[in-house]
Design a protein around this motif. Structure first.
Motif, PDB file in Angstrom:
ATOM      1  N   ASP A 109      12.296 -11.232 -39.394  1.00  0.00           N
ATOM      2  CA  ASP A 109      13.166 -11.780 -39.998  1.00  0.00           C
ATOM      3  C   ASP A 109      13.862 -13.342 -39.523  1.00  0.00           C
ATOM      4  O   ASP A 109      13.546 -13.634 -38.423  1.00  0.00           O
ATOM      5  CB  ASP A 109      14.487 -10.973 -40.282  1.00  0.00           C
ATOM      6  CG  ASP A 109      15.023 -10.426 -38.943  1.00  0.00           C
ATOM      7  OD1 ASP A 109      15.573 -11.609 -38.317  1.00  0.00           O
ATOM      8  OD2 ASP A 109      15.008  -9.363 -38.656  1.00  0.00           O
ATOM      9  N   MET A 110      14.727 -13.789 -40.314  1.00  0.00           N
ATOM     10  CA  MET A 110      15.261 -15.189 -39.948  1.00  0.00           C
ATOM     11  C   MET A 110      16.524 -15.199 -39.133  1.00  0.00           C
ATOM     12  O   MET A 110      17.384 -15.890 -39.120  1.00  0.00           O
ATOM     13  CB  MET A 110      15.271 -16.220 -41.265  1.00  0.00           C
ATOM     14  CG  MET A 110      14.556 -17.446 -40.744  1.00  0.00           C
ATOM     15  SD  MET A 110      14.870 -18.663 -42.094  1.00  0.00           S
ATOM     16  CE  MET A 110      14.243 -19.997 -41.114  1.00  0.00           C
ATOM     17  N   GLY A 111      16.755 -13.766 -38.550  1.00  0.00           N
ATOM     18  CA  GLY A 111      17.998 -13.757 -38.233  1.00  0.00           C
ATOM     19  C   GLY A 111      18.639 -14.918 -37.117  1.00  0.00           C
ATOM     20  O   GLY A 111      19.629 -15.269 -37.053  1.00  0.00           O
ATOM     21  N   GLY A 134      20.329 -17.572 -38.749  1.00  0.00           N
ATOM     22  CA  GLY A 134      21.490 -16.993 -39.356  1.00  0.00           C
ATOM     23  C   GLY A 134      21.259 -16.490 -40.739  1.00  0.00           C
ATOM     24  O   GLY A 134      22.085 -16.363 -41.595  1.00  0.00           O
ATOM     25  N   MET A 135      19.841 -16.018 -40.952  1.00  0.00           N
ATOM     26  CA  MET A 135      19.506 -15.406 -42.378  1.00  0.00           C
ATOM     27  C   MET A 135      18.811 -14.164 -42.095  1.00  0.00           C
ATOM     28  O   MET A 135      17.438 -13.809 -42.036  1.00  0.00           O
ATOM     29  CB  MET A 135      18.476 -16.458 -42.902  1.00  0.00           C
ATOM     30  CG  MET A 135      19.097 -17.662 -43.645  1.00  0.00           C
ATOM     31  SD  MET A 135      18.215 -18.942 -44.125  1.00  0.00           S
ATOM     32  CE  MET A 135      17.939 -19.946 -42.536  1.00  0.00           C
ATOM     33  N   ALA A 136      19.464 -13.094 -41.480  1.00  0.00           N
ATOM     34  CA  ALA A 136      18.875 -11.775 -41.002  1.00  0.00           C
ATOM     35  C   ALA A 136      18.067 -10.918 -42.097  1.00  0.00           C
ATOM     36  O   ALA A 136      17.340 -10.109 -41.671  1.00  0.00           O
ATOM     37  CB  ALA A 136      20.179 -11.122 -40.255  1.00  0.00           C
ATOM     38  N   THR A 137      18.753 -11.472 -43.361  1.00  0.00           N
ATOM     39  CA  THR A 137      17.993 -10.695 -44.577  1.00  0.00           C
ATOM     40  C   THR A 137      16.860 -11.264 -45.333  1.00  0.00           C
ATOM     41  O   THR A 137      16.207 -10.752 -46.215  1.00  0.00           O
ATOM     42  CB  THR A 137      19.224 -10.545 -45.743  1.00  0.00           C
ATOM     43  OG1 THR A 137      19.759 -11.832 -45.913  1.00  0.00           O
ATOM     44  CG2 THR A 137      20.433  -9.718 -45.172  1.00  0.00           C
ATOM     45  N   MET A 138      16.360 -12.347 -44.496  1.00  0.00           N
ATOM     46  CA  MET A 138      15.406 -12.944 -45.124  1.00  0.00           C
ATOM     47  C   MET A 138      14.152 -12.493 -44.293  1.00  0.00           C
ATOM     48  O   MET A 138      13.839 -12.806 -43.088  1.00  0.00           O
ATOM     49  CB  MET A 138      15.418 -14.624 -44.890  1.00  0.00           C
ATOM     50  CG  MET A 138      14.137 -15.298 -45.436  1.00  0.00           C
ATOM     51  SD  MET A 138      14.371 -17.414 -45.345  1.00  0.00           S
ATOM     52  CE  MET A 138      15.311 -17.598 -46.814  1.00  0.00           C
ATOM     53  N   PRO A 139      13.278 -11.718 -44.942  1.00  0.00           N
ATOM     54  CA  PRO A 139      12.129 -11.302 -44.322  1.00  0.00           C
ATOM     55  C   PRO A 139      10.794 -12.217 -44.480  1.00  0.00           C
ATOM     56  O   PRO A 139      10.891 -13.074 -45.114  1.00  0.00           O
ATOM     57  CB  PRO A 139      11.791  -9.793 -44.969  1.00  0.00           C
ATOM     58  CG  PRO A 139      12.126 -10.321 -46.356  1.00  0.00           C
ATOM     59  CD  PRO A 139      13.223 -11.284 -46.444  1.00  0.00           C
ATOM     60  N   GLY A 169       8.979 -17.991 -45.267  1.00  0.00           N
ATOM     61  CA  GLY A 169       9.052 -18.621 -46.599  1.00  0.00           C
ATOM     62  C   GLY A 169       9.930 -20.060 -46.363  1.00  0.00           C
ATOM     63  O   GLY A 169      10.249 -20.887 -47.118  1.00  0.00           O
ATOM     64  N   MET A 170      10.173 -20.033 -45.106  1.00  0.00           N
ATOM     65  CA  MET A 170      11.139 -21.300 -44.514  1.00  0.00           C
ATOM     66  C   MET A 170      10.627 -21.707 -43.236  1.00  0.00           C
ATOM     67  O   MET A 170      10.242 -20.944 -42.314  1.00  0.00           O
ATOM     68  CB  MET A 170      12.418 -20.607 -44.558  1.00  0.00           C
ATOM     69  CG  MET A 170      13.387 -21.413 -45.585  1.00  0.00           C
ATOM     70  SD  MET A 170      14.977 -20.558 -45.352  1.00  0.00           S
ATOM     71  CE  MET A 170      15.634 -22.071 -44.539  1.00  0.00           C
ATOM     72  N   THR A 171      10.649 -23.052 -42.772  1.00  0.00           N
ATOM     73  CA  THR A 171      10.453 -23.499 -41.633  1.00  0.00           C
ATOM     74  C   THR A 171      11.656 -23.088 -40.739  1.00  0.00           C
ATOM     75  O   THR A 171      12.816 -23.210 -41.532  1.00  0.00           O
ATOM     76  CB  THR A 171      10.111 -24.721 -41.515  1.00  0.00           C
ATOM     77  OG1 THR A 171       8.927 -25.121 -42.112  1.00  0.00           O
ATOM     78  CG2 THR A 171       9.886 -25.569 -39.994  1.00  0.00           C
TER      79      THR A 171
END
Ligand SMILES: [Cu+2]
Length: 132
Positions: A72-74, A77-82, A102-104
């Motif tokens: 995840d992107m925790g 600051g994006m803990a809900t993005m897996p 899905g993101m750098t």
């Protein structure tokens, strides 16, 4: 002074128990996952390499079974993005994972493992900079 004697007796017994049976305090926290080098990128697939270390002696653990791996992107600051994670074959104590972010940015890879002789599940997280 006699009132402190029971405390001393109990702590002495506890220390003796630990000294005679190292397994009594060996625990999942004795292990740490460490990032190995920089992740490599090819066609949106990032290969993340991780070493599992037995902290007290600094030795790598080559025979762990990693039964859960999640990203995840925790750290960004994006803990809900897996992101999808695919375990790859382990080699020489290094465990590899293919991640398709899905993101750098900086991602967290959460791992759960079974280690021979360790009844507790070993868990850990490594942060890695991944590229979409
Ligand atoms: Cu994100």
């Amino acid at each position: 002074m006699s009132f402190i004697t029971p405390v001393i007796a109990i702590s002495g017994l506890w220390a003796a128990t630990l000294a005679s049976n190292p397994a009594a305090y060996a625990a999942a926290r004795d292990y740490r996952f460490e990032l190995v080098g920089k992740p490599t990128v090819s066609a949106g697939r990032n290969i993340v390499q991780v070493r599992l270390v037995h902290v007290p002696d600094g030795k790598p653990v080559p025979d762990a079974v990693i039964f859960e791996s999640k990203a995840d992107m925790g750290p960004s600051g994006m803990a809900t993005m897996p992101a999808p994670v695919k375990p790859m074959p382990a080699k020489g104590g290094v465990y590899s994972f293919e991640v398709a972010p899905g993101m750098t940015g900086t991602w967290a890879l959460h791992l759960s493992a079974k280690v021979q002789g360790e009844p507790e599940t070993v868990t850990g997280t490594v942060n890695a900079d991944l590229v979409k």
